[in-house]
Design an enzyme around this catalytic site. Sequence first.
Site, PDB file in Angstrom:
ATOM      1  N   ASN A   2       0.868  -1.175   0.000  1.00 26.29           N
ATOM      2  CA  ASN A   2       0.000   0.000   0.000  1.00 26.29           C
ATOM      3  C   ASN A   2       0.905   1.225   0.000  1.00 26.29           C
ATOM      4  OD1 ASN A   2      -1.743   2.091   0.578  1.00 26.29           O
ATOM      5  ND2 ASN A   2      -2.191   1.423   2.683  1.00 26.29           N
TER       6      ASN A   2
ATOM      7  N   LYS B 156       0.102   4.277  -0.265  1.00 30.33           N
ATOM      8  CA  LYS B 156      -0.515   5.482   0.315  1.00 30.33           C
ATOM      9  C   LYS B 156      -0.266   6.674  -0.635  1.00 30.33           C
ATOM     10  CE  LYS B 156       0.052   3.300   4.733  1.00 30.33           C
ATOM     11  NZ  LYS B 156       0.122   3.402   6.177  1.00 30.33           N
TER      12      LYS B 156
ATOM     13  N   HIS C 267      -9.420   1.240   4.940  1.00 29.54           N
ATOM     14  CA  HIS C 267      -8.138   1.393   5.631  1.00 29.54           C
ATOM     15  C   HIS C 267      -8.339   2.374   6.797  1.00 29.54           C
ATOM     16  CE1 HIS C 267      -4.042   2.544   6.530  1.00 29.54           C
ATOM     17  NE2 HIS C 267      -3.658   1.447   5.902  1.00 29.54           N
TER      18      HIS C 267
ATOM     19  N   GLU D  94      -6.689   4.736   7.888  1.00 29.62           N
ATOM     20  CA  GLU D  94      -6.432   6.154   7.589  1.00 29.62           C
ATOM     21  C   GLU D  94      -7.658   6.793   6.927  1.00 29.62           C
ATOM     22  OE1 GLU D  94      -2.726   5.579   5.524  1.00 29.62           O
ATOM     23  OE2 GLU D  94      -1.789   5.037   7.434  1.00 29.62           O
TER      24      GLU D  94
ATOM     25  N   GLU E 213      -5.370  -4.977  10.659  1.00 28.02           N
ATOM     26  CA  GLU E 213      -4.327  -3.979  10.877  1.00 28.02           C
ATOM     27  C   GLU E 213      -4.599  -3.221  12.179  1.00 28.02           C
ATOM     28  OE1 GLU E 213      -2.312  -2.701   6.987  1.00 28.02           O
ATOM     29  OE2 GLU E 213      -4.151  -1.545   7.159  1.00 28.02           O
TER      30      GLU E 213
ATOM     31  N   GLY F 217       2.643   2.111  10.727  1.00 25.39           N
ATOM     32  CA  GLY F 217       3.625   3.182  10.587  1.00 25.39           C
ATOM     33  C   GLY F 217       4.356   3.545  11.866  1.00 25.39           C
TER      34      GLY F 217
ATOM     35  N   SER G 200       3.529  -2.297  10.303  1.00 31.91           N
ATOM     36  CA  SER G 200       4.984  -2.362  10.536  1.00 31.91           C
ATOM     37  C   SER G 200       5.616  -3.694  10.124  1.00 31.91           C
ATOM     38  CB  SER G 200       5.311  -2.032  11.998  1.00 31.91           C
ATOM     39  OG  SER G 200       4.890  -0.712  12.302  1.00 31.91           O
TER      40      SER G 200
HETATM   41  P1  PGA Z   1       2.970   0.158   7.588  1.00 31.32           P
HETATM   42  O1  PGA Z   1       1.496   0.420   7.007  1.00 31.32           O
HETATM   43  O2  PGA Z   1       3.470  -1.128   6.986  1.00 31.32           O
HETATM   44  O3  PGA Z   1       3.780   1.355   7.157  1.00 31.32           O
HETATM   45  O4  PGA Z   1       2.831   0.062   9.067  1.00 31.32           O
HETATM   46  C1  PGA Z   1       0.600  -0.630   6.825  1.00 31.32           C
HETATM   47  C2  PGA Z   1      -0.686  -0.134   6.210  1.00 31.32           C
HETATM   48  O5  PGA Z   1      -1.075   1.008   6.485  1.00 31.32           O
HETATM   49  O6  PGA Z   1      -1.348  -0.845   5.454  1.00 31.32           O
END
Ligand code: PGA
Length: 246
Positions: A8, A10, A90, A92, A160, A166, A205
Amino acid sequence: MSKLVAGNWKMFGNKAMIADIKKIDQYCKEKTCEVAICPPFPLISAAHEQTKNIKIGAQNCHININGAHTGEVSAEMLIEVGAQLILVGHSERRQDNYETNDIVKLKSEAVHRAGATAVVCIGETLEERTADKTLSVLQEQMLKSLPKNITPINTVVAYEPVWAIGTGLVPETDQIRSAHAFIRGFLASTYGAEAHSVKILYGGSVKGSNAKEIFSISNVNGALVGGASLKSDDFIEIIKAASNSI
Ligand code: PGA
């Protein structure tokens, strides 16, 4: 079942980074897992044209096929330019764009209507985990945001934990195991035997250094990878771990 490693991107990436996608695609000639990359909308078409061995996906879509919705993109439009899977819900987007479970469900249905795979994201916040509400939050998210007729082809569930995205924080192995077992149990009791083959990804992560351990956990059928999907060498390490874990 073969694992799925989905990147992803983003709101990162540019045209020059199609070269990274090509490199990953080349590597994946040999791989034994499924691989997907979800770049920002403007890169989907070029990414699709430059790849043979991996799938290209999108990070969001509108619920309708078309209409007067300035700035929006439908699942049908994304498929036309090469997207085969679309992330929905997601965290976010749930946070930044106020997407509720009801909206996530409508978006998942839109992805199914268009004929793509919906990668439906769920996960608890740190506050919810601390209050021991993880499983009830996951249950409510699945009950309300998964559409009726899910199959291993049209749906992937991504677990997640919001606090792991992140941050470099990864849940304990047992925490991942119990969340994935709970999700599998819910899917099987709600959708029947076929749901045993619906992939459940872990996200938050994931890196080359922890992927092997994460992939060894039962009911972890792959990973949704943010930061580490932006550098082809890092992402290839994760693909390697998934290929070796089968
Ligand atoms: P990350 O993000 O691997 O940077 O923690 C995962 C995601 O948001 O799908």
